[in-house]
Each structure stands twice: as C-alpha cells, then as structure tokens.
Scaffold this active site. Structure first.
Site, short mmCIF file in Angstrom:
data_model
loop_
_atom_site.label_atom_id
_atom_site.label_comp_id
_atom_site.label_asym_id
_atom_site.label_seq_id
_atom_site.Cartn_x
_atom_site.Cartn_y
_atom_site.Cartn_z
N GLU A 186 -7.97 0.28 4.99
CA GLU A 186 -6.53 0.01 4.88
C GLU A 186 -5.99 -0.52 6.21
O GLU A 186 -5.29 -1.54 6.25
CB GLU A 186 -5.78 1.29 4.49
CG GLU A 186 -6.00 1.66 3.03
CD GLU A 186 -5.46 3.04 2.66
OE1 GLU A 186 -5.31 3.28 1.46
OE2 GLU A 186 -5.22 3.87 3.56
N GLY A 214 -4.81 9.91 2.67
CA GLY A 214 -5.03 10.97 1.69
C GLY A 214 -6.12 10.59 0.69
O GLY A 214 -6.83 11.45 0.18
N GLY A 215 -6.27 9.30 0.47
CA GLY A 215 -7.30 8.81 -0.46
C GLY A 215 -8.57 8.39 0.27
O GLY A 215 -9.44 7.75 -0.33
N ASP A 239 0.85 -1.19 0.00
CA ASP A 239 0.00 0.00 0.00
C ASP A 239 0.88 1.25 0.00
O ASP A 239 2.04 1.20 0.42
CB ASP A 239 -0.88 -0.03 1.26
CG ASP A 239 -2.07 0.91 1.19
OD1 ASP A 239 -2.19 1.68 0.21
OD2 ASP A 239 -2.89 0.89 2.14
C1 5RP Z 1 -5.23 6.22 0.64
C2 5RP Z 1 -3.82 6.26 1.07
C3 5RP Z 1 -2.79 6.33 -0.01
O1 5RP Z 1 -1.98 5.22 0.09
C4 5RP Z 1 -2.00 7.59 0.15
O2 5RP Z 1 -2.88 8.70 0.12
C5 5RP Z 1 -0.94 7.75 -0.96
O3 5RP Z 1 -1.56 7.97 -2.19
P1 5RP Z 1 -0.74 8.10 -3.52
O4 5RP Z 1 -0.06 6.80 -3.77
O5 5RP Z 1 -1.79 8.41 -4.57
O6 5RP Z 1 0.25 9.23 -3.36
O7 5RP Z 1 -3.48 6.24 2.22
O8 5RP Z 1 -6.11 6.31 1.74
#
Ligand code: 5RP
Length: 227
Positions: A102, A95-96, A80
């Site tokens: 997760e 962030g997502g 992840d």
């Molecule tokens: C989603 C997350 C993502 O892993 C994190 O935001 C990183 O995102 P990206 O690979 O697009 O930079 O925690 O909840």
C-alpha cells in the site's frame, strides 16, 4: 463498523476516477466497495495497480485491467481504506497486513484518497494497534528493539506478533506483522522515523502527509475532509 458507510465511501470515491487513468487499488473491505464501484463504471483505458493479491483477485474477477508498479510506475490516483484517520489526515493502516505494498503504491501516486466509515475518524492516533512489518529472520530480536523504541515513546506494552489459528500471519511479501498497542501516539513523525531506522523493520502503518482527501461514509451519504 458499518458496511453501508464503507459502501457509500467506496462508491463516492469511484466518481473521482476518469477514463485513461492509472489507478491504485487499496486493500480491505472498504477498498473492495471502491473496486466494485469502479468496475461497474466501465471506464475506458483504465489500468489498475492492486496493493495485495486479494485485491488483484477481486479486480481480475470484475474484469478490471491490472498493471504493476514496474509497468506503470506513475499512478494518477490511489483509493484505499484506513484503520484510523487522525488530525491532518495522518493515518494508521495495515489492519489487512498490506501496508508495505500500500505504501509503495501511495508514494507512487499523484493523488491519494482515503475512504472509511465514520468511526475511523479519531482525535488522535493510537487506539488501533499500529501494524509494523518485520522480516521473519531474527524477528524476536527486532521485536525487542521495537519495544525499546516504543518505551522511548512512553508506550509500555511491547508489540505482539500477529497470529491466526494456522500460525503466524505472513504478508504478501512473506514478512511478519507486529501490532503495537500504543493507546496514544503523541509524536507520529518521530515514531515513524524511529521505527523505520531499525534493521529488520520493513515498514510501519503510519501514513503521514500522503493523503490528499478523505471520503467518509455515513448512513446517509458521505462527507469529505481535506488535510
Ligand atoms: C489493509 C488496510 C486497510 O485499508 C485497513 O485495514 C482498513 O480496512 P477495512 O476497510 O476493511 O476497515 O490498511 O492493510
């Protein structure tokens, strides 16, 4: 942010997967590179547990066999992304907006590999706003209590609810996300515990003592960090 670095990290992490494994699939743009690389390997007897509806859609499209935590409660390896990677492989994630699923998948995993572009590696956590998942019912009251906790940690600015043009962002579980601009998280373990103790807070994006290895993408390839 470099897409090439994310791609290099995702592709390198796919090499850690073996035939027959139960694999946790992360969420985000870096995790998507991993999912694509994993599907391209065409390994037999894989079962994949996605951490979001988004990742489930991508994995399904690519022909990976999906499972759930209910059907496969023990995961061999989860890969992840992260928003920040601090000392000891302490992470900020979410962030997502997929932090709850997760964390459930990470905690069910024998091994977790974090993949990221090189800019995500930081000397201390806190520049990236810390996501906090909150139940919608009474969320403004919960936000006030979060502000009290943050103040106790010398974090002056209150957390802000995450919005898009169409309104408040909802997680796959129907909850809201508050983002706390901490600037510096001096005591991640105490902050994690204080936030988790609040009624109405479902989860936060501090992933502590969960990462076994980080695979960091560069323009030329990857390097790894152990905790
Ligand atoms: C989603 C997350 C993502 O892993 C994190 O935001 C990183 O995102 P990206 O690979 O697009 O930079 O925690 O909840």
């Amino acid at each position: 942010m470099s897409d090439l670095q994310k791609k290099n990290a995702g592709e390198a992490a796919a090499q850690y997967v073996e035939a027959g494994m139960v694999v946790g699939l992360g969420t985000g743009s870096t995790a998507a590179w991993f999912v694509k690389a994993l599907a391209a390997r065409n390994l037999p007897d894989l079962r994949c547990v996605p951490t979001s509806e988004r990742t489930a859609d991508l994995a399904r499209e690519l022909g990976l066999t999906l499972s759930t935590l209910e059907d496969t409660p023990r995961i061999d390896l989860t890969v992840d992304g992260a928003d920040e990677i601090g000392p000891g492989l302490a992470l900020i994630k979410g962030g997502g907006a997929a932090l709850l699923r997760e964390k459930l998948v990470w905690e069910a995993s024998a091994r977790c590999i974090c993949i990221a572009d090189a800019a995500k590696v930081v000397p201390a956590l806190g520049t990236f706003p810390l996501p906090i998942e909150v139940v919608a019912f009474g969320h403004k009251t919960t936000a006030n209590r979060i502000a009290d906790v943050l103040a106790d940690h010398d974090i002056a600015s209150p957390a802000r609810v995450r919005e898009a043009e169409r309104g408040l962002i909802r997680t796959d579980g129907g909850n809201l996300i508050y983002d706390a601009a901490c600037k510096l998280i001096a005591e991640p373990t105490r902050l994690a515990s204080d936030l988790k103790s609040l009624t109405g807070v479902v989860e936060h994006g501090l992933f502590l003592d969960l990462t076994d290895l980080a695979v960091i993408g560069t323009d030329e390839g990857v390097y790894t960090i152990n905790p």
